[in-house]
Motif scaffolding. Structure first.
Motif, short mmCIF file in Angstrom:
data_model
loop_
_atom_site.label_atom_id
_atom_site.label_comp_id
_atom_site.label_asym_id
_atom_site.label_seq_id
_atom_site.Cartn_x
_atom_site.Cartn_y
_atom_site.Cartn_z
N ARG A 43 0.79 -1.16 0.21
CA ARG A 43 0.13 -0.04 -0.04
C ARG A 43 0.77 1.22 -0.05
NH1 ARG A 43 -5.26 -0.97 0.82
NH2 ARG A 43 -5.45 0.80 -0.58
N GLN A 44 2.04 1.07 0.06
CA GLN A 44 3.03 2.31 -0.05
C GLN A 44 2.81 2.87 -1.69
OE1 GLN A 44 5.57 3.48 2.10
NE2 GLN A 44 5.80 5.20 0.77
N MET A 45 2.74 4.15 -1.34
CA MET A 45 2.59 5.18 -2.66
C MET A 45 3.79 5.18 -3.35
SD MET A 45 -0.48 5.45 -3.69
CE MET A 45 -0.76 6.82 -4.76
N PHE A 91 -1.64 4.13 -10.54
CA PHE A 91 -2.49 5.42 -10.46
C PHE A 91 -1.71 6.57 -11.44
CE2 PHE A 91 -5.55 4.41 -7.61
CZ PHE A 91 -5.13 3.38 -6.72
N LYS A 102 -2.65 19.87 -4.77
CA LYS A 102 -3.37 18.72 -4.69
C LYS A 102 -3.17 17.70 -5.86
CE LYS A 102 -8.16 19.62 -6.19
NZ LYS A 102 -9.56 19.64 -5.64
N LEU A 103 -2.97 16.50 -5.54
CA LEU A 103 -3.10 15.33 -6.71
C LEU A 103 -4.19 15.10 -6.91
CD1 LEU A 103 0.16 13.35 -5.82
CD2 LEU A 103 0.11 14.92 -7.49
N PHE A 105 -6.11 11.96 -8.70
CA PHE A 105 -5.76 10.54 -9.11
C PHE A 105 -6.99 9.93 -10.26
CE2 PHE A 105 -2.11 9.44 -6.81
CZ PHE A 105 -2.35 10.34 -5.69
N TYR B 33 0.45 17.12 3.19
CA TYR B 33 -0.53 17.02 2.56
C TYR B 33 -1.32 15.84 3.17
CZ TYR B 33 1.79 19.36 -1.15
OH TYR B 33 2.95 20.28 -1.69
N TYR B 35 -4.35 12.63 2.34
CA TYR B 35 -5.32 11.93 1.68
C TYR B 35 -5.81 10.68 2.25
CZ TYR B 35 -3.11 14.46 -2.31
OH TYR B 35 -2.51 15.33 -3.10
N GLN B 37 -7.89 7.13 1.21
CA GLN B 37 -7.71 5.87 0.22
C GLN B 37 -9.00 5.02 0.81
OE1 GLN B 37 -4.56 4.06 -1.30
NE2 GLN B 37 -5.36 3.65 -3.13
N PRO B 43 -6.76 7.44 -3.96
CA PRO B 43 -6.48 8.56 -2.80
C PRO B 43 -7.13 9.70 -3.25
CG PRO B 43 -4.58 7.48 -3.71
CD PRO B 43 -5.44 7.23 -4.58
N GLN B 44 -7.92 10.56 -2.15
CA GLN B 44 -8.74 11.45 -2.31
C GLN B 44 -8.10 12.69 -1.39
OE1 GLN B 44 -11.42 12.32 -4.36
NE2 GLN B 44 -11.06 10.35 -4.97
N PHE B 45 -7.86 13.89 -1.69
CA PHE B 45 -7.07 15.03 -1.27
C PHE B 45 -8.05 15.18 -0.15
CE2 PHE B 45 -4.53 18.50 -0.26
CZ PHE B 45 -5.32 19.44 -0.39
N LEU B 88 -7.33 4.00 4.34
CA LEU B 88 -6.01 4.09 4.53
C LEU B 88 -5.51 5.71 4.43
CD1 LEU B 88 -3.07 2.73 4.65
CD2 LEU B 88 -3.21 2.75 2.31
N PHE B 90 -3.01 8.65 4.08
CA PHE B 90 -1.64 9.05 3.73
C PHE B 90 -1.51 10.37 4.00
CE2 PHE B 90 -0.14 5.28 1.33
CZ PHE B 90 -1.22 4.83 0.93
N PHE B 110 5.42 10.36 -0.11
CA PHE B 110 4.28 9.70 0.78
C PHE B 110 5.04 8.90 1.80
CE2 PHE B 110 0.05 10.43 -1.46
CZ PHE B 110 0.33 10.99 -2.72
N GLY B 111 4.08 9.08 2.98
CA GLY B 111 4.50 8.27 3.99
C GLY B 111 3.75 6.85 3.70
N SER B 112 3.77 5.84 4.70
CA SER B 112 3.41 4.52 4.42
C SER B 112 2.06 4.41 4.65
CB SER B 112 4.20 3.51 5.30
OG SER B 112 5.62 3.42 4.84
N ARG B 115 -3.73 2.68 8.50
CA ARG B 115 -4.95 2.14 8.05
C ARG B 115 -5.91 2.22 9.51
NH1 ARG B 115 -6.70 -0.97 4.63
NH2 ARG B 115 -4.82 -1.38 3.43
#
Lengths: 115, 119
Positions: A43-45, A91, A102-103, A105, B33, B35, B37, B43-45, B88, B90, B110-112, B115
């Motif tokens: 799940r890491q981006m 993605f 903001k991104l 996706f 930031y 997000y 998910q 992912p949604q901001f 999740l 982020f 991004f961080g990990s 959850r």
């Protein structure tokens, strides 16, 4: 508002073969960034590749390259010599140049790599 | 190299409880930031902060609030949790000076993720 569309929910490729993931976007802006992110089962981006819209040259990162067609608003990702570790959700993302950072996706494409 | 640190990695809460998620950006990164998910979603901001001030706001529910502190870490506070908040979360950070070009603020890391499961 900008939108990103990935029309392929799932794709599969044989190991060592080449696969292309599609992405289209809609924007009225002339300057922006485009990205491909990889999200493995962990799940890491992970950033795969990025493209600045003002650059005509397509970005390349080792086995990953893009086909950026600004007029067509298309940004596809080509993965050459596919490896088992490439299996992930991919993605496509859009970001404005200046203004909102903001991104946005797409819905993602799940890539399976078959041995 | 230092990465974006999120804590906790996993969190289980009951409905109507409160949760606090923490994010520690990469050193010298001044923008954070958040997000969300959901399962099987993109992912949604939610919200972002630049130099401790809110810089942009997305689809963040009124039950959620966030802030960035003087050491640049950020916290996302979520109250009256609902089952639909299970996702999740982020955090990402960037720096406007990452490449020396004031416009080249595209260095998202991004961080990990955290959850969150609401039961």
């Amino acid at each position: 508002a900008q939108t990103v569309t990935q029309s392929q929910p799932e794709m599969s490729v044989q190991e060592a073969e080449t696969v292309t993931l599609s992405c289209t976007y809609d924007t009225s802006e002339s300057d922006y960034y485009l990205f491909w992110y990889k999200q493995p089962p962990s799940r890491q981006m992970i950033l795969v590749i990025r493209q600045e819209a003002y650059k005509q040259q397509n970005a390349t990162e080792n086995r990953f390259s893009v086909n950026f067609q600004k007029a067509a608003k298309s940004f596809s990702l080509k993965i050459s010599d596919s490896q088992l570790g490439d299996a992930a959700m991919y993605f496509c993302a859009y970001r404005s140049w200046g203004g909102s950072e903001k991104l946005v996706f797409g819905k993602g494409t799940k890539l399976t790599v078959n041995p | 190299a230092a990465g974006v640190i999120q804590s906790p990695r996993h969190l289980i809460k009951e409905k109507r409880e409160t949760a606090t998620l923490k994010c520690y950006p990469i050193p010298r990164h001044d923008t954070v930031y958040w997000y969300q998910q959901g399962p099987g979603q993109d992912p949604q901001f939610l919200i972002s902060f630049y130099e401790k001030m809110q810089s942009d706001k997305g689809s963040i529910p009124d039950r959620f609030s966030a802030q960035q502190f003087s050491d640049y870490h950020s916290e996302l506070n979520m109250s009256s949790l609902e089952l639909g908040d299970s996702a999740l979360y982020f955090c990402a950070s960037s720096s406007i000076y990452e490449t020396g070009d004031t416009k080249a603020n595209y260095g998202y890391t991004f961080g990990s993720g955290t959850r969150l499961t609401v039961v």
